[in-house]
Each structure stands twice: as structure tokens, then as C-alpha cells.
Design a protein around this motif. Structure first.
Motif, short mmCIF file in Angstrom:
data_model
loop_
_atom_site.label_atom_id
_atom_site.label_comp_id
_atom_site.label_asym_id
_atom_site.label_seq_id
_atom_site.Cartn_x
_atom_site.Cartn_y
_atom_site.Cartn_z
N GLN A 198 0.80 -1.22 0.00
CA GLN A 198 0.00 0.00 0.00
C GLN A 198 0.84 1.27 0.00
OE1 GLN A 198 -2.58 -0.53 3.38
NE2 GLN A 198 -3.73 -2.20 2.42
N ASN A 199 2.09 1.18 0.48
CA ASN A 199 2.94 2.37 0.57
C ASN A 199 3.93 2.52 -0.57
OD1 ASN A 199 2.57 3.99 3.23
ND2 ASN A 199 2.36 1.86 3.85
N TYR A 200 4.12 1.47 -1.34
CA TYR A 200 5.11 1.53 -2.42
C TYR A 200 4.43 1.15 -3.73
CZ TYR A 200 8.31 1.84 1.48
OH TYR A 200 8.95 2.24 2.63
N GLU A 201 4.21 2.16 -4.57
CA GLU A 201 3.36 1.98 -5.75
C GLU A 201 3.93 1.02 -6.77
OE1 GLU A 201 4.83 5.88 -8.32
OE2 GLU A 201 2.97 5.97 -7.18
N PHE A 202 5.25 0.79 -6.76
CA PHE A 202 5.81 -0.10 -7.77
C PHE A 202 5.33 -1.54 -7.59
CE2 PHE A 202 9.16 0.82 -4.60
CZ PHE A 202 9.31 -0.42 -4.01
N PHE A 203 4.94 -1.93 -6.35
CA PHE A 203 4.35 -3.26 -6.16
C PHE A 203 3.02 -3.36 -6.90
CE2 PHE A 203 6.93 -3.27 -2.13
CZ PHE A 203 7.78 -4.31 -2.50
N GLU A 204 2.21 -2.32 -6.75
CA GLU A 204 0.90 -2.30 -7.42
C GLU A 204 1.08 -2.30 -8.94
OE1 GLU A 204 -3.29 0.28 -7.46
OE2 GLU A 204 -1.57 0.95 -6.26
N GLU A 205 2.05 -1.55 -9.42
CA GLU A 205 2.31 -1.51 -10.87
C GLU A 205 2.71 -2.89 -11.38
OE1 GLU A 205 5.34 1.40 -11.24
OE2 GLU A 205 4.02 3.11 -10.84
N THR A 206 3.52 -3.61 -10.60
CA THR A 206 3.94 -4.95 -11.00
C THR A 206 2.75 -5.90 -11.07
OG1 THR A 206 6.13 -4.63 -10.01
CG2 THR A 206 5.45 -6.90 -10.45
N ILE A 207 1.88 -5.84 -10.06
CA ILE A 207 0.70 -6.73 -10.05
C ILE A 207 -0.21 -6.42 -11.23
CG2 ILE A 207 -1.33 -7.44 -8.74
CD1 ILE A 207 1.49 -8.32 -7.68
N LYS A 208 -0.41 -5.14 -11.54
CA LYS A 208 -1.24 -4.77 -12.70
C LYS A 208 -0.62 -5.31 -13.99
CE LYS A 208 -3.42 -0.61 -10.82
NZ LYS A 208 -3.52 0.87 -10.91
N PHE A 209 0.70 -5.24 -14.07
CA PHE A 209 1.38 -5.77 -15.26
C PHE A 209 1.14 -7.26 -15.39
CE2 PHE A 209 5.07 -8.03 -16.94
CZ PHE A 209 5.10 -7.52 -18.24
N PHE A 210 1.29 -8.01 -14.29
CA PHE A 210 1.09 -9.45 -14.35
C PHE A 210 -0.37 -9.81 -14.61
CE2 PHE A 210 5.16 -10.10 -11.79
CZ PHE A 210 5.83 -10.66 -12.87
N GLN A 211 -1.30 -8.99 -14.15
CA GLN A 211 -2.70 -9.23 -14.47
C GLN A 211 -2.94 -9.10 -15.97
OE1 GLN A 211 -4.53 -6.53 -11.31
NE2 GLN A 211 -6.03 -8.18 -11.35
N ASN A 212 -2.34 -8.09 -16.57
CA ASN A 212 -2.46 -7.91 -18.03
C ASN A 212 -1.74 -9.02 -18.78
OD1 ASN A 212 -3.96 -5.53 -17.79
ND2 ASN A 212 -2.12 -4.26 -17.68
N LEU A 213 -0.60 -9.44 -18.24
CA LEU A 213 0.19 -10.48 -18.91
C LEU A 213 -0.55 -11.81 -18.92
CD1 LEU A 213 3.13 -10.80 -20.16
CD2 LEU A 213 3.71 -11.88 -17.99
N THR A 214 -1.13 -12.16 -17.78
CA THR A 214 -1.82 -13.45 -17.65
C THR A 214 -3.29 -13.37 -18.06
OG1 THR A 214 -2.36 -13.02 -15.33
CG2 THR A 214 -0.30 -14.18 -15.78
N LYS A 215 -3.77 -12.12 -18.19
CA LYS A 215 -5.20 -11.90 -18.51
C LYS A 215 -6.10 -12.65 -17.51
CE LYS A 215 -4.84 -10.77 -23.41
NZ LYS A 215 -3.43 -10.42 -23.35
N SER A 216 -5.76 -12.54 -16.23
CA SER A 216 -6.54 -13.21 -15.20
C SER A 216 -6.59 -12.35 -13.94
CB SER A 216 -5.95 -14.58 -14.85
OG SER A 216 -4.72 -14.42 -14.16
N ASP A 217 -7.61 -12.57 -13.13
CA ASP A 217 -7.69 -11.90 -11.84
C ASP A 217 -6.69 -12.55 -10.88
OD1 ASP A 217 -9.72 -10.19 -12.67
OD2 ASP A 217 -11.28 -11.64 -12.16
N LYS A 218 -6.29 -11.80 -9.89
CA LYS A 218 -5.33 -12.33 -8.92
C LYS A 218 -6.02 -13.23 -7.91
CE LYS A 218 -5.54 -7.95 -6.31
NZ LYS A 218 -6.25 -7.15 -7.31
N GLN A 219 -5.35 -14.34 -7.59
CA GLN A 219 -5.81 -15.24 -6.53
C GLN A 219 -4.89 -15.05 -5.34
OE1 GLN A 219 -6.55 -19.36 -7.55
NE2 GLN A 219 -6.07 -20.03 -5.47
N VAL A 220 -5.45 -14.51 -4.24
CA VAL A 220 -4.64 -14.15 -3.08
C VAL A 220 -4.76 -15.22 -2.01
CG1 VAL A 220 -4.20 -12.37 -1.34
CG2 VAL A 220 -5.06 -11.72 -3.60
N GLU A 221 -3.64 -15.57 -1.42
CA GLU A 221 -3.63 -16.55 -0.34
C GLU A 221 -4.50 -16.10 0.83
OE1 GLU A 221 -0.44 -18.56 2.84
OE2 GLU A 221 0.23 -17.03 1.41
N GLN A 222 -5.34 -16.97 1.29
CA GLN A 222 -6.14 -16.73 2.50
C GLN A 222 -5.52 -17.53 3.63
OE1 GLN A 222 -8.68 -14.46 2.30
NE2 GLN A 222 -7.99 -14.27 0.16
N THR A 223 -5.05 -16.85 4.64
CA THR A 223 -4.32 -17.54 5.70
C THR A 223 -4.68 -17.01 7.07
OG1 THR A 223 -2.11 -18.08 6.55
CG2 THR A 223 -2.37 -15.95 5.49
#
Length: 319
Positions: A198-223
Motif C-alpha cells: 500500500q505504501n510503495y506503488e511499484f508493487f501495485e504496478e507490477t501486479i497490474k502488469f502481471f494481471q495484463n500479462l496473464t489476462k486473469s484476476d489475482k488469486q490471493v492466499e487466504q491464511t
């Protein structure tokens, strides 16, 4: 099929095992962060699945070298070139070759503009690039060439593991490779509700890139693991009101490095009072050079013996 998974390394290793097991008989390429991570994952998967066929493990550099058939300059050679240029400009500056090497790497990796740099720095960078000309390529050059080069490299299943930040040139390489793979899986060690995300935008940018690359929604670990849940509050800086009572992890928000190490020193003596020895205690520091002068001051003051070991970056390569 393509998927994006986010979570802890324990979760991601389980998903990696599942993906490889479900794609037996297919050609699989796993792109990892470092050579050490490649070794750890191969050992882990061999233990879980036995001998793995038709699966290759590559670093980002290995992937770009495979596409281009170009061997980049070693870091030593790159720094030698920069050191020679600095010596010619001003012998007193030759000791800055490492800093200039890192600066050039960041500028090229992220394709940053250089207008605001001083004329002297821009001149050093220009002379470095002119010296290389078309005869030599540094690591960033090879990535750039890989994103532009026609290649016969193909794989049925591409798995990207452990990369949570990507420079512009790395993204272009993956954009190139996505058309050469039938399925793409990205496994990223990050939680969207964590403080560092939440504090470092480059993480969010990376996730958005991988979402576009895989063309899929993110599946987040529930723990419900209390250690993982506590770690999500790091960099949120509201440590006095944590909703979790964790006996294993204590989060503090010191004003500076001295105050932080004073706290560490006091904790060390609590451990020593419980009949432990100094050599049995380890401290993981993400940025050792930054802490070296403060370590010497505080640990000397408290008479704590220590030695520094830089063989493993646990933040990037957890065991």
C-alpha cells in the motif's frame, strides 16, 4: 490456462508444485529471481515430485541470453570500464565506479530520463556507452535486445516465480515472451493488503502488469497464520494498535537506526540472560551497508561481539 497467484513463499511453492504436477509431459520454463532461488526451488520440487522432466529454470538474464545469444559484460568488466573513464576525468573520483555502475543500471533498467542529472554525470554515462559501442553489451542492453529480437524460443508453460518488482526492460521481455508460450503463470510474493504494497506503488504496478500479462484476476492466499498476518502490518506504522497478539513477532517504529539497534541490543541481552550464547543469535538486515557504522557504534558500546555475512539476501531469497 493462465493464472496470477499472490501470497507467501510457502503458498507459492505449493502452487508451483501443483502447476508442474498438472503439466506433466509439457515443456515448462520457470523464470526466477536469482540463481540461489533457482537452486532452492529445484531442491524443493525434487523432494516433492522426484525427478522433473521437460522443466528448465532460468533467471531473467538467462532468458534474455537465450533469446539473443549474447553474453553480457560481467559486473567486474563494466566497473573496470567506468573506473577507467573516471580516472581520466579526475583520479580522485575513481573510487565512485560502483556508484556509477549502479546508477547506470537503474537508469537503463527503468528507462529513466536523464535531463535532471548534472552535465558531469551525463558525460560519464555517454562515454561509457560510447566505449561499449556495438562491441559490448551490459546486462540491461541484453534485456533490451531480447525485447526487440526475433527468436525461435518457445515453451508450452511459462511460470514466473518470485519477481515482485520489474523494471521497464524486464516488462518488455515478458511482453515479448508471452506470445511464445501457451500458458503463463505468475507467482508473486506480495499481499495486496500489506503495508509495503500500500505504501510503495511499484508493487501495485507490477501486479497490474502481471494481471495484463496473464489476462486473469489475482488469486490471493487466504491464511490464518499469525506470523503472516502480523507481517502485513509492517510499514503501516501503527504498531501500538495491532489487532493481532503475536508472541513471535514484535513490531517497533524507531526514530532512527541508533534507536533501532539499541532495541536490538537490549533484546540480545534478554536472550543471553536465558542461557543462550552470542554465536547462537542471528540478525537479518535488508541493507547492511546502511547499518554498518551504527552497528559498530552500538554493539561496541554494549560489548556485543558480531560479524557480518552477506551471502544471502533473505528478503529476496527466503529459505
Amino acid at each position: 490456462m493462465s493464472k496470477l497467484y499472490l501470497g507467501s513463499h510457502s503458498f507459492l511453492k505449493e502452487k508451483l508444485t501443483e502447476i508442474i504436477n498438472n503439466n506433466k509431459g509439457k515443456q515448462i520454463t520457470v523464470v526466477v529471481y536469482t540463481n540461489k532461488q533457482r537452486m532452492f526451488l529445484k531442491e524443493y520440487l525434487t523432494e516433492k515430485l522426484g525427478i522433473i522432466y521437460n522443466t528448465e529454470f532460468l533467471t531473467m538474464m538467462d532468458l534474455s541470453k537465450r533469446i539473443t545469444n549474447i553474453e553480457p559484460l560481467q559486473d567486474f568488466d563494466k566497473e573496470l570500464i567506468i573506473k577507467r573513464i573516471l580516472q581520466q576525468k579526475n583520479p580522485q573520483l575513481e573510487g565512485l565506479y560502483t556508484e556509477f555502475s549502479s546508477l547506470i543500471e537503474v537508469i537503463k533498467e527503468h528507462q529513466l530520463k536523464t535531463e535532471k542529472l548534472s552535465d558531469f554525470v551525463k558525460e560519464i554515462i555517454k562515454e561509457y556507452e560510447n566505449f561499449k559501442s556495438t562491441d559490448y553489451y551490459d546486462r540491461e542492453d541484453v534485456h533490451i535486445k531480447a525485447s526487440e529480437t526475433q527468436t525461435d524460443f518457445k515453451t508450452e508453460t511459462l511460470i514466473i516465480y518470485g519477481l515482485r518488482t520489474l523494471g521497464s526492460v524486464h516488462r518488455k521481455v515478458f511482453e515479448k515472451v508471452k506470445s511464445l508460450a501457451n500458458d503463463i503463470y505468475a507467482l508473486v510474493p506480495v499481499f495486496p493488503d500489506s503495508g509495503y504494497y500500500q505504501n510503495y506503488e511499484f508493487f501495485e504496478e507490477t501486479i497490474k502488469f502481471f494481471q495484463n500479462l496473464t489476462k486473469s484476476d489475482k488469486q490471493v492466499e487466504q491464511t490464518q497464520d499469525e506470523n503472516i498476518r502480523t507481517s502485513l502490518y509492517i510499514y503501516k506504522f501503527d504498531y501500538e494498535n495491532l489487532p493481532i497478539n503475536n508472541q513471535n513477532i514484535t513490531l517497533i517504529n524507531p526514530k532512527n537506526e541508533i534507536e533501532e539497534l539499541e532495541f536490538v541490543a537490549s533484546e540480545i541481552y534478554k536472550i543471553i540472560d536465558n542461557k543462550s550464547q552470542f554465536y547462537e543469535i542471528g540478525i537479518v538486515i535488508p541493507d547492511i551497508p546502511k547499518y554498518i557504522p551504527f552497528l559498530k557504534e552500538v554493539f561496541t558500546k554494549y560489548k556485543i561481539p558480531y560479524y557480518l555475512l552477506e551471502q544471502n539476501r533473505y528478503i529476496d531469497e527466503p529459505i
